[in-house]
Design a protein around this motif. Structure first.
Motif, short mmCIF file in Angstrom:
data_model
loop_
_atom_site.label_atom_id
_atom_site.label_comp_id
_atom_site.label_asym_id
_atom_site.label_seq_id
_atom_site.Cartn_x
_atom_site.Cartn_y
_atom_site.Cartn_z
N TRP A 28 -5.47 57.26 30.80
CA TRP A 28 -4.17 56.97 30.55
C TRP A 28 -3.39 56.62 31.79
O TRP A 28 -2.60 57.37 32.20
CB TRP A 28 -3.47 57.81 29.62
N ILE A 29 -3.50 55.54 32.26
CA ILE A 29 -2.84 55.36 33.51
C ILE A 29 -1.82 54.02 33.11
O ILE A 29 -1.08 53.73 33.99
CB ILE A 29 -3.75 54.53 34.53
N ALA A 30 -1.78 53.71 32.04
CA ALA A 30 -0.55 52.78 31.52
C ALA A 30 0.68 53.48 31.61
O ALA A 30 1.00 54.49 31.78
CB ALA A 30 -0.73 52.30 30.19
N PRO A 31 1.86 52.73 31.52
CA PRO A 31 3.25 53.39 31.51
C PRO A 31 3.62 54.45 30.54
O PRO A 31 4.53 55.28 30.71
CB PRO A 31 4.26 52.31 31.36
N LEU A 32 2.83 54.40 29.49
CA LEU A 32 3.15 55.27 28.25
C LEU A 32 1.79 56.06 27.95
O LEU A 32 0.84 55.65 28.46
CB LEU A 32 3.70 54.72 27.13
N GLY A 33 1.87 57.11 27.17
CA GLY A 33 0.71 57.84 27.30
C GLY A 33 1.21 59.42 26.72
O GLY A 33 2.40 59.76 26.50
N GLN A 230 16.86 40.77 22.53
CA GLN A 230 18.14 41.17 23.49
C GLN A 230 17.26 41.46 24.64
O GLN A 230 16.07 41.57 24.94
CB GLN A 230 18.63 42.18 22.69
N ILE A 231 18.31 41.54 25.74
CA ILE A 231 17.78 41.95 27.00
C ILE A 231 17.29 43.27 27.06
O ILE A 231 17.66 44.28 26.98
CB ILE A 231 18.83 41.65 28.06
N GLY A 232 15.95 43.52 27.72
CA GLY A 232 15.50 44.89 28.07
C GLY A 232 15.20 44.93 29.48
O GLY A 232 15.51 44.47 30.53
N TYR A 233 14.71 46.23 29.56
CA TYR A 233 14.65 46.74 31.15
C TYR A 233 13.11 47.36 31.32
O TYR A 233 12.49 48.10 30.27
CB TYR A 233 15.56 47.63 31.42
N ASN A 234 12.65 47.55 32.47
CA ASN A 234 11.28 48.08 32.67
C ASN A 234 11.76 49.55 33.11
O ASN A 234 11.56 49.67 34.50
CB ASN A 234 10.50 47.24 33.74
N TYR A 235 12.18 50.45 32.43
CA TYR A 235 12.61 51.74 32.81
C TYR A 235 11.80 52.97 32.32
O TYR A 235 12.41 54.11 32.58
CB TYR A 235 14.17 51.87 32.20
N ARG A 236 10.66 52.91 31.77
CA ARG A 236 10.01 54.02 31.01
C ARG A 236 9.26 54.59 32.27
O ARG A 236 8.96 54.02 33.29
CB ARG A 236 8.74 53.50 29.94
N MET A 237 9.11 55.88 32.24
CA MET A 237 8.22 56.78 33.01
C MET A 237 6.89 56.47 32.79
O MET A 237 6.37 56.22 31.74
CB MET A 237 8.62 58.26 33.01
N SER A 238 6.06 56.67 33.71
CA SER A 238 4.60 56.31 33.67
C SER A 238 3.90 57.61 33.36
O SER A 238 4.36 58.86 33.44
CB SER A 238 4.16 56.00 35.06
N ASN A 239 2.78 57.55 32.78
CA ASN A 239 1.97 58.65 32.27
C ASN A 239 1.44 59.47 33.21
O ASN A 239 1.52 60.69 33.26
CB ASN A 239 0.76 58.32 31.32
N LEU A 240 1.26 59.21 34.49
CA LEU A 240 0.91 59.84 35.68
C LEU A 240 2.11 60.68 35.97
O LEU A 240 1.89 61.96 36.37
CB LEU A 240 0.58 59.14 36.71
N CYS A 241 3.42 60.07 36.08
CA CYS A 241 4.45 60.74 36.72
C CYS A 241 4.81 61.89 35.85
O CYS A 241 5.32 63.00 36.11
CB CYS A 241 5.59 60.02 36.83
N ALA A 242 4.59 61.47 34.31
CA ALA A 242 4.94 62.45 33.34
C ALA A 242 4.22 63.69 33.37
O ALA A 242 4.32 64.94 33.18
CB ALA A 242 4.98 61.98 32.10
N GLY A 243 2.76 63.45 33.65
CA GLY A 243 1.92 64.59 34.11
C GLY A 243 2.41 65.70 35.07
O GLY A 243 2.04 66.67 34.88
#
Length: 376
Positions: A28-33, A230-243
């Motif tokens: 789970w190295i992807a942005p979400l997890g 609509q316009i979006g953003y790349n603002y989600r926390m990564s699964n590693l940082c959330a760990g």
């Protein structure tokens, strides 16, 4: 050279490594997890008040999304606390709006309710009713949120609560970040807990947080292909940082106790010292004391703020002046400002002292020795 004493350095608790290891082991190295989901749940449980949380890449991203979610657009005006870090004000310009800066009051150093209402009345009289209000909890000290939210409700203006420096602070038991229509947290490396870099958007409405997550993942529509309406953003926390964040949440209560203990050591050592004063907690207020700050009166303290800062620097000890108010910053000085000089005086005479939860007794002795030598 003596070892560096930092103003506020990261402090790991031990559990972070296991959460990150699990992310690697399960790929789970992807942005979400699962760590992102778990970290959001940890924040919701800690804050209470039925809040929902979206883990993001930074507190700045949270402020930007909050403005977008509230429909703030180019040409609108947003009232912003002047005494703060520039990340509070910068997102107002991202959406093309105009910041209207409001000065601090002397007790908490945060947005003055009196000047806030004056600003609202005058902007309305000019035909520019503000679209949002952004108060800040400086250095962990809660702003006058009860007064601010009453004023905001009276004029029908939503509040974006910048609690980046105040995770764990409270007013009458209610956690900072839960008073506004939308709250924003930061987990930058110097905060009370960290995810290396990161933040969160908090709201009582699950719909608002759902919309924030949608916008933070490039606003991708439900479709088998990549479709965007609509316009979006790349603002989600990564699964590693959330760990890392999940491990940090396990020691948050300890970190708060440690920061407050550092403040008490400073207060006990310097109380009664002429020319040096602290911010005191108003009745019912609880500050995490993210940073211990002092005001130095050069007429009676025996030194100036800048002389003490340079003395610390010579001893390889990091300290920092209080935030330079936004209305004094070259990039913002052309915007409206409602003030009485409070934040300017605070900036002139205020100093942030080393406050990390990992400071040792030896570190504190070095810090006290500098103060005792240069502020006699």
């Amino acid at each position: 050279m003596k070892p560096k004493i930092w103003l506020s350095s990261p402090h790991m608790g031990g559990g972070e490594e296991q959460f990150v290891k699990e992310a690697f082991e399960t790929n789970w190295i992807a942005p979400l997890g699962p760590n992102v989901n778990g970290f959001e749940q940890d924040l919701e449980l800690f804050l209470g008040q039925g809040c929902h949380a979206a883990a993001l890449s930074s507190g700045t991203a949270g402020l930007h999304l909050a403005l977008v979610l509230l429909g703030v657009k180019a040409g609108d005006e947003v009232i912003c606390q002047s005494m703060t870090f520039s990340a509070t004000a910068n997102p107002i310009t991202y959406v093309g709006a105009t910041p209207v800066f409001v000065d601090s009051e002397a007790d908490t150093w945060n947005m003055s309710p009196l000047l806030l209402e004056q600003a609202i009345k005058e902007r309305i009289a000019l035909g520019k009713k503000p679209k949002a209000i952004i108060p800040v909890h400086l250095y962990g000290m809660p702003a006058r949120m009860e007064e601010i939210t009453i004023i905001a409700r009276d004029y029908g203006i939503p509040v974006i609560e910048d609690a980046a420096e105040a995770l764990g602070s409270s007013i009458n038991g209610r956690k900072c970040g839960t008073f506004g229509d939308i709250g924003v947290l930061s987990f930058n490396g110097n905060k009370i807990i960290t995810t290396s870099g990161g933040g969160a958007l908090v709201a009582h409405s699950s719909g608002v947080v759902k919309d924030a997550r949608f916008l933070a993942t490039q606003a991708r529509d439900e479709a088998p292909h990549y479709q965007h309406s609509q316009i979006g953003y790349n603002y989600r926390m990564s699964n590693l940082c959330a760990g890392v964040g999940r491990g940090q949440m396990q020691v948050l209560a300890d970190r708060i106790k440690q920061r407050r203990s550092i403040y008490e050591q400073y207060h006990n050592h310097l109380s009664g010292r002429k020319g040096i004063s602290f911010t005191e907690e108003p009745v019912g207020y609880f500050s995490i004391r993210w940073l211990t700050t002092i005001l130095i009166d050069p007429a009676t303290a025996g030194c100036t703020r800048e002389e003490l800062r340079l003395a610390f620097d010579a001893e390889n000890i990091e300290s920092r002046p209080l935030w330079k108010p936004m209305h004094m910053q070259p990039v913002f000085e052309q915007y409206p400002f409602y003030g009485d000089g409070t934040s300017e005086r605070l900036f002139q005479n205020g100093l942030c002292l080393p406050s990390g939860s990992n400071l040792t007794d030896e570190d504190m002795e070095r810090i006290f020795a500098v103060i005792d030598t240069y502020c006699k």
